[in-house]
Write a protein that holds these residues in place. Structure first.
Motif, PDB file in Angstrom:
ATOM      1  N   THR A 116       8.570   5.577   0.985  1.00  0.00           N
ATOM      2  CA  THR A 116       7.095   5.894   0.464  1.00  0.00           C
ATOM      3  C   THR A 116       6.335   4.708  -0.236  1.00  0.00           C
ATOM      4  OG1 THR A 116       7.274   8.159   1.070  1.00  0.00           O
ATOM      5  CG2 THR A 116       5.240   7.345  -0.413  1.00  0.00           C
ATOM      6  N   ILE A 117       7.250   4.660  -1.517  1.00  0.00           N
ATOM      7  CA  ILE A 117       6.647   3.878  -2.559  1.00  0.00           C
ATOM      8  C   ILE A 117       6.779   2.330  -2.008  1.00  0.00           C
ATOM      9  CG2 ILE A 117       7.437   2.460  -4.713  1.00  0.00           C
ATOM     10  CD1 ILE A 117       8.682   5.270  -5.476  1.00  0.00           C
ATOM     11  N   HIS A 118       7.576   1.608  -1.148  1.00  0.00           N
ATOM     12  CA  HIS A 118       7.753   0.444  -0.431  1.00  0.00           C
ATOM     13  C   HIS A 118       6.698   0.326   0.456  1.00  0.00           C
ATOM     14  CE1 HIS A 118      12.254   0.539  -1.679  1.00  0.00           C
ATOM     15  NE2 HIS A 118      11.443   0.019  -2.733  1.00  0.00           N
ATOM     16  N   ALA A 119       6.344   1.176   1.125  1.00  0.00           N
ATOM     17  CA  ALA A 119       5.347   1.327   2.060  1.00  0.00           C
ATOM     18  C   ALA A 119       3.852   1.137   1.429  1.00  0.00           C
ATOM     19  CB  ALA A 119       5.156   2.553   2.851  1.00  0.00           C
ATOM     20  N   ILE A 120       3.556   1.661   0.268  1.00  0.00           N
ATOM     21  CA  ILE A 120       2.486   1.680  -0.426  1.00  0.00           C
ATOM     22  C   ILE A 120       2.385   0.441  -1.155  1.00  0.00           C
ATOM     23  CG2 ILE A 120       1.408   2.463  -2.613  1.00  0.00           C
ATOM     24  CD1 ILE A 120       2.304   5.379  -1.896  1.00  0.00           C
ATOM     25  N   PHE A 121       3.337  -0.315  -1.582  1.00  0.00           N
ATOM     26  CA  PHE A 121       3.133  -1.477  -2.327  1.00  0.00           C
ATOM     27  C   PHE A 121       3.139  -2.594  -1.266  1.00  0.00           C
ATOM     28  CE2 PHE A 121       4.738   0.171  -6.432  1.00  0.00           C
ATOM     29  CZ  PHE A 121       3.507   0.245  -7.006  1.00  0.00           C
ATOM     30  N   ASP A 122       3.988  -2.535  -0.065  1.00  0.00           N
ATOM     31  CA  ASP A 122       3.906  -3.525   0.823  1.00  0.00           C
ATOM     32  C   ASP A 122       2.630  -3.817   1.621  1.00  0.00           C
ATOM     33  OD1 ASP A 122       6.653  -4.141   0.534  1.00  0.00           O
ATOM     34  OD2 ASP A 122       7.308  -3.009   2.039  1.00  0.00           O
TER      35      ASP A 122
END
Length: 338
Positions: free
Chosen positions: A330-336
């Motif tokens: 989830t975090i990676h998807a947000i920042f990506d």
């Protein structure tokens, strides 16, 4: 990415007189981000060093200024009267809110950096302008977050789930039928409906900050206990009851107590009306009223090892949504996509 991480809490056990629930999962998340190749710098005070006098070993960095970062991660802070809304240097003042305002001004409003605002206590107002800021993503640790927020649950290390030995947990001797570990904050209705009546029938203990207890003279309130003693209480008990303020219950926000209890072999009875209760707790542990709590607790105290191990297996499988790997995705998807 180099992530500026703001939290007002501890990585280690911290001190007894604090409500910081993040101690059970913050280091798990931080270590997961570091293992994924990110560089983190903590932007609030190092409370492990300054307050508990027990600095946590590891590749952790703190910065009191405004270092160059690629993104900002905020464990959201809110005004607490008499504590962080007072003048700097005044008695009892903590500077978490002032520091957060400084970070917001510099990184969010001035530089426009991608920002993940983790509203762990659901304190951000529904109409707060940050919710509509293009560079800010608001997350809640709820299965059905409010106000357009995204779901980012309290993380549980994948290895903790995969390595749990439910049969060994089921064999463990337990001295208490019933226990609750947690603070009072907004839980009076749930406590009076589900825990307090059942407490009349069993030896029990309640650990945490409970200041308004006159309604329940029969309940054994221990007061705040060190973090590790709270873990031990779950290890010594057959059953706990997951209690939540209404805003958590209606959004399916389950605190870290759910996996703290299951990993200790303590069955988490859950009020059946809590949203998404069926997602994270087996049906046989759902309680519609206090007599259900009493009945389930009694049954658990008499349960054999094999049956109890099977129940704990079912509880363990329901912890899948909390896995660290899912929260990192989830975090990676947000920042990506920022």
């Amino acid at each position: 990415m180099r992530i500026g991480y703001s939290h007002w809490g501890f990585l280690g056990d911290g001190i007894t007189d604090t409500p910081d629930g993040g101690r059970s999962h913050r280091k798990v998340l931080v270590d997961g981000l570091l293992a994924g190749g990110h560089d983190l710098v903590f932007l609030q005070a190092n409370r492990d060093e300054t307050e508990s006098r027990s600095p946590v070993a590891g590749p952790y960095k703190w910065h009191a200024g405004l270092p160059e970062v690629d993104a900002l991660f905020l464990e959201w802070r809110w005004p607490i009267p008499g504590r962080n809304d007072t003048a700097c240097g005044s008695p009892g003042h903590t500077c978490d809110l002032h520091r957060q305002q400084e970070l917001l001004h510099h990184y969010v409003h001035h530089l426009g950096l991608p920002t993940l605002l983790w509203d762990k206590d659901q304190q951000l107002a529904p109409d707060d302008p940050l919710r509509s800021a293009g560079n800010v993503t608001v997350c809640e640790p709820a299965l059905h977050p409010r106000c357009g927020a995204r779901s980012l649950l309290f993380p549980l290390a994948d290895e903790a789930v995969d390595r749990a030995d439910t049969r060994a947990l089921a064999r463990k001797e337990r001295r208490l039928p019933l226990v609750y570990v947690g603070n009072q904050y907004g839980r009076d209705i749930a406590f009076g409906e589900f825990f307090a009546p059942a407490a009349r029938h069993f030896p029990h203990a309640v650990a945490g900050k409970w200041t308004d207890t006159a309604r329940w003279p029969h309940v054994n309130f221990l007061g705040r206990v060190p973090f590790r003693q709270g873990v031990l209480l779950h290890q010594e008990a057959h059953v706990t009851v997951l209690l939540a303020p209404e805003r958590y219950a209606s959004s399916g926000q389950f605190t870290q107590r759910i996996f703290e209890s299951v990993l200790a072999g303590c069955a988490p009875i859950t009020p059946a009306h809590y949203r998404a209760a069926g997602t994270v707790v087996p049906d046989e542990l759902h309680a519609h009223h206090s007599t259900h709590v009493t009945g389930i607790t009694h049954a658990l105290t008499l349960m054999g090892v094999a049956e109890r191990a099977r129940l704990l297996d079912r509880c363990l499988r329901r912890l899948d949504p909390f896995r660290l790997s899912r929260q990192l995705d989830t975090i990676h998807a947000i920042f990506d996509h920022s």
